[in-house]
Design a protein around this motif. Structure first.
Motif, PDB file in Angstrom:
ATOM      1  N   ILE A 153       0.836  -1.200   0.000  1.00  0.00           N
ATOM      2  CA  ILE A 153       0.000   0.000   0.000  1.00  0.00           C
ATOM      3  C   ILE A 153       0.873   1.253   0.000  1.00  0.00           C
ATOM      4  O   ILE A 153       0.573   2.232  -0.686  1.00  0.00           O
ATOM      5  CB  ILE A 153      -0.970  -0.004   1.206  1.00  0.00           C
ATOM      6  N   ALA A 154       1.962   1.226   0.752  1.00  0.00           N
ATOM      7  CA  ALA A 154       2.876   2.377   0.774  1.00  0.00           C
ATOM      8  C   ALA A 154       3.458   2.620  -0.613  1.00  0.00           C
ATOM      9  O   ALA A 154       3.536   3.773  -1.067  1.00  0.00           O
ATOM     10  CB  ALA A 154       3.982   2.146   1.791  1.00  0.00           C
ATOM     11  N   ALA A 155       3.830   1.555  -1.317  1.00  0.00           N
ATOM     12  CA  ALA A 155       4.364   1.702  -2.677  1.00  0.00           C
ATOM     13  C   ALA A 155       3.285   2.223  -3.625  1.00  0.00           C
ATOM     14  O   ALA A 155       3.540   3.105  -4.456  1.00  0.00           O
ATOM     15  CB  ALA A 155       4.915   0.363  -3.168  1.00  0.00           C
ATOM     16  N   PHE A 156       2.068   1.680  -3.492  1.00  0.00           N
ATOM     17  CA  PHE A 156       0.972   2.129  -4.362  1.00  0.00           C
ATOM     18  C   PHE A 156       0.632   3.595  -4.110  1.00  0.00           C
ATOM     19  O   PHE A 156       0.306   4.327  -5.053  1.00  0.00           O
ATOM     20  CB  PHE A 156      -0.263   1.255  -4.158  1.00  0.00           C
ATOM     21  N   ASP A 157       0.690   4.019  -2.860  1.00  0.00           N
ATOM     22  CA  ASP A 157       0.415   5.427  -2.553  1.00  0.00           C
ATOM     23  C   ASP A 157       1.445   6.342  -3.221  1.00  0.00           C
ATOM     24  O   ASP A 157       1.099   7.424  -3.694  1.00  0.00           O
ATOM     25  CB  ASP A 157       0.373   5.653  -1.044  1.00  0.00           C
ATOM     26  N   LYS A 158       2.691   5.897  -3.249  1.00  0.00           N
ATOM     27  CA  LYS A 158       3.729   6.679  -3.943  1.00  0.00           C
ATOM     28  C   LYS A 158       3.447   6.736  -5.434  1.00  0.00           C
ATOM     29  O   LYS A 158       3.620   7.789  -6.072  1.00  0.00           O
ATOM     30  CB  LYS A 158       5.110   6.067  -3.698  1.00  0.00           C
ATOM     31  N   VAL A 159       3.003   5.632  -6.002  1.00  0.00           N
ATOM     32  CA  VAL A 159       2.658   5.599  -7.427  1.00  0.00           C
ATOM     33  C   VAL A 159       1.535   6.582  -7.715  1.00  0.00           C
ATOM     34  O   VAL A 159       1.608   7.382  -8.649  1.00  0.00           O
ATOM     35  CB  VAL A 159       2.250   4.170  -7.861  1.00  0.00           C
ATOM     36  N   LEU A 160       0.494   6.536  -6.883  1.00  0.00           N
ATOM     37  CA  LEU A 160      -0.671   7.394  -7.110  1.00  0.00           C
ATOM     38  C   LEU A 160      -0.350   8.865  -6.857  1.00  0.00           C
ATOM     39  O   LEU A 160      -0.965   9.737  -7.466  1.00  0.00           O
ATOM     40  CB  LEU A 160      -1.834   6.944  -6.224  1.00  0.00           C
ATOM     41  N   ALA A 161       0.597   9.128  -5.992  1.00  0.00           N
ATOM     42  CA  ALA A 161       0.998  10.517  -5.754  1.00  0.00           C
ATOM     43  C   ALA A 161       1.688  11.095  -6.985  1.00  0.00           C
ATOM     44  O   ALA A 161       1.520  12.274  -7.302  1.00  0.00           O
ATOM     45  CB  ALA A 161       1.927  10.595  -4.546  1.00  0.00           C
ATOM     46  N   ARG A 162       2.423  10.263  -7.694  1.00  0.00           N
ATOM     47  CA  ARG A 162       3.141  10.740  -8.876  1.00  0.00           C
ATOM     48  C   ARG A 162       2.308  10.652 -10.146  1.00  0.00           C
ATOM     49  O   ARG A 162       2.453  11.489 -11.032  1.00  0.00           O
ATOM     50  CB  ARG A 162       4.429   9.937  -9.052  1.00  0.00           C
ATOM     51  N   GLN A 163       1.449   9.632 -10.236  1.00  0.00           N
ATOM     52  CA  GLN A 163       0.650   9.429 -11.450  1.00  0.00           C
ATOM     53  C   GLN A 163      -0.731   8.906 -11.051  1.00  0.00           C
ATOM     54  O   GLN A 163      -0.995   7.708 -11.111  1.00  0.00           O
ATOM     55  CB  GLN A 163       1.375   8.435 -12.368  1.00  0.00           C
ATOM     56  N   PRO A 164      -1.653   9.799 -10.641  1.00  0.00           N
ATOM     57  CA  PRO A 164      -2.953   9.350 -10.112  1.00  0.00           C
ATOM     58  C   PRO A 164      -3.822   8.597 -11.118  1.00  0.00           C
ATOM     59  O   PRO A 164      -4.616   7.752 -10.721  1.00  0.00           O
ATOM     60  CB  PRO A 164      -3.637  10.634  -9.661  1.00  0.00           C
ATOM     61  N   MET A 165      -3.671   8.879 -12.384  1.00  0.00           N
ATOM     62  CA  MET A 165      -4.527   8.234 -13.383  1.00  0.00           C
ATOM     63  C   MET A 165      -3.771   7.176 -14.181  1.00  0.00           C
ATOM     64  O   MET A 165      -4.078   6.923 -15.341  1.00  0.00           O
ATOM     65  CB  MET A 165      -5.111   9.288 -14.332  1.00  0.00           C
ATOM     66  N   ILE A 166      -2.812   6.519 -13.553  1.00  0.00           N
ATOM     67  CA  ILE A 166      -2.034   5.480 -14.224  1.00  0.00           C
ATOM     68  C   ILE A 166      -2.982   4.389 -14.720  1.00  0.00           C
ATOM     69  O   ILE A 166      -3.940   4.026 -14.041  1.00  0.00           O
ATOM     70  CB  ILE A 166      -0.941   4.929 -13.279  1.00  0.00           C
ATOM     71  N   GLU A 167      -2.725   3.891 -15.911  1.00  0.00           N
ATOM     72  CA  GLU A 167      -3.684   2.956 -16.506  1.00  0.00           C
ATOM     73  C   GLU A 167      -3.720   1.602 -15.800  1.00  0.00           C
ATOM     74  O   GLU A 167      -4.697   0.883 -15.911  1.00  0.00           O
ATOM     75  CB  GLU A 167      -3.403   2.770 -18.009  1.00  0.00           C
ATOM     76  N   ARG A 168      -2.712   1.253 -15.043  1.00  0.00           N
ATOM     77  CA  ARG A 168      -2.675  -0.035 -14.343  1.00  0.00           C
ATOM     78  C   ARG A 168      -3.172   0.066 -12.904  1.00  0.00           C
ATOM     79  O   ARG A 168      -2.921  -0.813 -12.087  1.00  0.00           O
ATOM     80  CB  ARG A 168      -1.241  -0.584 -14.357  1.00  0.00           C
TER      81      ARG A 168
END
Length: 177
Positions: A35-50
């Motif tokens: 979840i911590a890694a996913f939160d970092k992903v969403l912080a940088r790219q909230p609309m990532i296609e994956r």
């Protein structure tokens, strides 16, 4: 377009690395780290296609927190629903949200059956919502029964007082000598 696509691949390389890291942590059962890694992903790219790949980890993490930290579990369920509202699991997630909202109302002293009914409408197999709804409906029936018993006792007292006032308060007249 090719130049922009190449630039995006380069720019998002770190983001996809974080996403893959989070998915690996999820497979290892380390949900909090995932979840911590996913939160970092969403912080940088909230609309990532994956982003749909993240939903199961968020749901599993929220379910693990449901009993120990309901407000946090509710927030995580809401995040999971926002990530992929078209998901096939969306009704189950919404049912969990309704169940936790109903529990939150109960914690504040509001016995509302509606959130549990909505949870069951969305997911008929939601056992916790069914148990809570049955418990609330049983409590309502018990309260109604107690009210009826108190009303009947009150009616008996009123009839007794009327009887005393009407028939018991008169003195028999004595004939005067």
């Amino acid at each position: 377009k090719e130049l922009f696509a190449a630039y995006d691949r380069l720019r998002l390389q770190d983001v996809y690395g974080l996403l893959d890291e989070g998915l690996a942590k999820e497979k290892e059962g380390k949900l909090e780290e995932a979840i911590a890694a996913f939160d970092k992903v969403l912080a940088r790219q909230p609309m990532i296609e994956r982003r749909g790949e993240m939903v199961p980890a968020y749901v599993a993490y929220a379910q693990s927190l449901e009993d120990s930290d309901p407000p946090k579990a509710l927030a995580i369920f809401r995040k999971a629903l926002r990530l992929w509202p078209e998901s096939s699991r969306a009704p189950q997630i919404e049912a969990e949200i309704n169940y936790l909202e109903g529990k939150e109302l109960l914690a504040r002293g509001i016995a509302d059956t509606e959130p549990f009914k909505r949870a069951l409408a969305l997911d008929p197999g939601h056992e916790k919502a069914r148990a809570e709804l049955n418990r609330l409906e049983t409590n309502v029936e018990e309260r109604q029964e107690r009210f009826r018993a108190l009303a009947a006792a009150g009616a008996v007292v009123v009839v007794a007082l009327l009887g005393i006032i009407l028939f018991g308060g008169r003195k028999k007249g004595r004939p005067r000598a």
